[in-house]
Design an enzyme around this catalytic site. Structure first.
Site, mmCIF file in Angstrom:
data_model
loop_
_atom_site.group_PDB
_atom_site.id
_atom_site.type_symbol
_atom_site.label_atom_id
_atom_site.label_comp_id
_atom_site.label_asym_id
_atom_site.label_seq_id
_atom_site.Cartn_x
_atom_site.Cartn_y
_atom_site.Cartn_z
ATOM 1 N N SER A 1 41.510 38.406 40.602
ATOM 2 C CA SER A 1 42.815 38.482 40.785
ATOM 3 C C SER A 1 43.420 39.303 42.136
ATOM 4 O O SER A 1 44.556 38.650 42.476
ATOM 5 C CB SER A 1 43.336 39.280 39.707
ATOM 6 O OG SER A 1 42.729 40.625 39.471
ATOM 7 N N THR A 2 42.734 40.067 42.414
ATOM 8 C CA THR A 2 42.971 40.508 43.705
ATOM 9 C C THR A 2 42.977 39.934 44.972
ATOM 10 O O THR A 2 43.946 39.523 45.991
ATOM 11 C CB THR A 2 42.185 41.975 44.083
ATOM 12 O OG1 THR A 2 42.184 42.686 42.930
ATOM 13 C CG2 THR A 2 42.980 42.872 44.777
ATOM 14 N N GLY B 1 37.581 41.062 46.297
ATOM 15 C CA GLY B 1 37.832 41.912 45.546
ATOM 16 C C GLY B 1 36.665 42.835 45.312
ATOM 17 O O GLY B 1 35.526 42.459 45.533
ATOM 18 N N ALA B 2 36.691 43.893 44.195
ATOM 19 C CA ALA B 2 35.367 44.471 43.915
ATOM 20 C C ALA B 2 35.528 45.182 42.392
ATOM 21 O O ALA B 2 36.774 45.026 41.954
ATOM 22 C CB ALA B 2 35.022 45.509 44.709
ATOM 23 N N GLY C 1 33.921 38.280 37.557
ATOM 24 C CA GLY C 1 34.520 36.864 37.462
ATOM 25 C C GLY C 1 33.285 35.964 37.240
ATOM 26 O O GLY C 1 33.663 34.702 37.171
ATOM 27 N N GLU D 1 29.916 34.626 46.448
ATOM 28 C CA GLU D 1 30.727 35.751 46.885
ATOM 29 C C GLU D 1 29.574 36.838 47.703
ATOM 30 O O GLU D 1 30.085 36.900 49.051
ATOM 31 C CB GLU D 1 31.167 36.964 45.891
ATOM 32 C CG GLU D 1 32.373 36.314 45.031
ATOM 33 C CD GLU D 1 32.879 37.304 43.992
ATOM 34 O OE1 GLU D 1 34.145 37.106 43.845
ATOM 35 O OE2 GLU D 1 32.314 37.874 43.425
#
Ligand code: A5P
Length: 216
Positions: free
Chosen positions: A16-17, A70-71, A85, A91
């Site tokens: 989401s980020t 993100g993290a 996710g 990633e």
């Protein structure tokens, strides 16, 4: 967005980020910014396509100028847990191809010690039960991530994810080495000594942390 310059090849994160970042990027691309990106998941690939962000493959872009992702957890030295996710394999590959890896997250992701967030381990389905038993022998509760009862979540690369409830990881490098040595483990969500810069959204402010391992 202030770190992005015209002509850059970007690594586009997932979650989401990262999605919020890609949406902002799309707004700038619609005006005048010229960038291309390597997506870290099929979902991000879709989003980038819909947003008219030019996509390139890792084959075409040997080195990426900037990877933004993100993290799930960030420790005081800048080590991370990622993969909530399920996109941890791509990633990690994309982050490792970046000249600079910038993590974007909210303050709730900062922890004193990694491990409260279940560590995702990407496993080949054939090996899942064996790997699971090996990890459980360390005294750790593990779950195969499911989308419905008895229906495993399948990653973009056709693997399964084992969520491992370590609670507290005392020695992340040692655990990373052990997990990587298990036959059937494709990748795990410990991202050690990889992040260069960490941008923490704290209320309406952004706090910049430089990781101990910054390459720049
Ligand atoms: C995806 O596999 C993850 O590594 C995400 O980057 C991570 O889970 C952070 O996601 P959010 O930004 O949605 O919290």
């Amino acid at each position: 967005m202030e770190l992005v310059e015209t002509g850059m090849v970007l690594g586009l994160g997932s979650g989401s980020t990262a999605t919020a970042f890609i949406e902002l990027l799309a707004e700038r691309v619609a005006i005048d910014l010229e960038v291309s990106g390597v997506p870290t998941s099929k979902a991000t690939e879709e989003l980038a396509r819909r947003s008219a962000i030019q996509l390139v493959s890792l084959e075409d872009a040997v080195e990426l100028d900037l990877v933004i992702d993100g993290a799930d957890e960030i420790d005081p030295s800048g080590n991370l847990i990622k993969g909530g996710g399920g996109a941890l394999l791509r990633e990690k590959v994309v982050a490792s191809a970046g000249r600079r890896f910038v993590v974007i997250a909210d303050a709730g992701k900062e922890v004193e010690r990694l491990g409260a967030f279940p560590l995702p381990v990407d496993v080949n389905p054939f090996a899942a039960s064996t790997v699971r038993r090996r990890i459980e022998r360390m005294g750790v509760d593990t779950r195969i991530r499911n989308v419905a009862p008895q229906r495993p979540f399948v990653t973009d690369d056709g693997n399964w994810v084992l969520d491992c409830h370590f609670e507290e990881i005392d020695d992340p490098p040692r655990l990373s080495a052990i997990l990587s040595s298990l036959p059937g483990v494709v990748e795990h969500g410990l991202f050690l000594e990889m992040a260069d810069t960490i941008l923490i959204g704290d209320g309406s402010k952004v706090r910049t942390r430089f990781s101990e391992f910054a390459k720049l």
